[in-house]
Scaffold this active site. Sequence first.
Site, short mmCIF file in Angstrom:
data_model
loop_
_atom_site.label_atom_id
_atom_site.label_comp_id
_atom_site.label_asym_id
_atom_site.label_seq_id
_atom_site.Cartn_x
_atom_site.Cartn_y
_atom_site.Cartn_z
CB ALA A 236 43.80 -22.23 21.52
CG HIS A 237 43.45 -26.65 19.17
ND1 HIS A 237 43.46 -27.02 17.86
CD2 HIS A 237 44.61 -25.97 19.34
CE1 HIS A 237 44.56 -26.61 17.26
NE2 HIS A 237 45.27 -25.95 18.15
CG ASN A 238 44.45 -30.57 22.13
OD1 ASN A 238 44.12 -30.26 20.97
ND2 ASN A 238 44.26 -31.77 22.62
#
Length: 345
Positions: A236-238
Amino acid sequence: MQIEVNEIARRVEGRVCGDGARVVTGIQALDAAKESDISFFADVRYADALAHTRAGAVIVREETAGFEGPQVIVANPQVAYAKVASLFQRPLPRHPGVSPEACIHSSAQIGPGASIHPLVFVGEGAVVGEDAVLFPGVYVGARARIGARTVLHPNVSVLHDCIVGNDVIVHAGTVIGSDGFGYVRDGGHSVKIPQIGIVQIDDQVEIGANNCIDRAALGRTWIRQGVKTDNLVQIAHNVVIGEGSLVVAQAGISGSVKIGRGVVLGGQVGIADHLEIGDGARVASQSGVMRSIEPGEAVNGSPAMPHRQFMRMAALTARLPQLNERVKKLEKMIEALAPFVKERT
């Protein structure tokens, strides 16, 4: 390819016991090998296969009487096998230069020696490094950068502004730079949070088939040098994954998780958002991680707990039917004794 056993031993830093001049032309498992093949033996469970193999030579940890042909003695047969297998691996099919059936934006930069197969798309301002290989169906978005000698297998998508380093392998169907799952609730509605960061993949990374690696909401999702992922992994993001870590099939890593160096995540592991997984940690398959994990810690279960604690609980769980029967018997004994207890009181 034909190669002498002596030469194989030299390349894997081993020594030969037997006829080192024997020539082999391939590598196979013990039960499938022919006289022209070399095989390897690293597990005593396959001693019977070793005794019956037709292989012309074998790679072993120590000399064994179970095989009469030449033996290559090495410290680690699995590592030696990987090196020898690479000698017999057929090279990737390369299109000579840029196919006229590829769609390359006029502002894109294609490095010398790059192989661009038919039906590849390279967008505005994108950069493809020297000797990179892009197979049919690959999409490289605007301003994305693909490093030298990197291989993108069929139908890989590297979306706008994302960075893929040198000597990276990305297997078929993977999407790099899709939007992260970011929404904020406004009454009964979900309002999308723009995902304006990137994905950065460093050198010597290998990404399995059908991975989804989301771009950051801000900043970057970062897959650091030497990371290897299996098929069907969600990042997922980051998320940041540290150097040399391994992520096995169907694992899911939620947003903003920080994973240290040399971490191993087993198959179908799920990690909740904003956690930290310390260097060298080990997470067993199908574990659900709901808390941060200390460096070097081994965890198991859902929710994940120290491995030894999980094993003790698993042993008790297996005994629950017997324990339940004992409790029922004790309850009946207590009921039978109840009248006598009342009389005395």
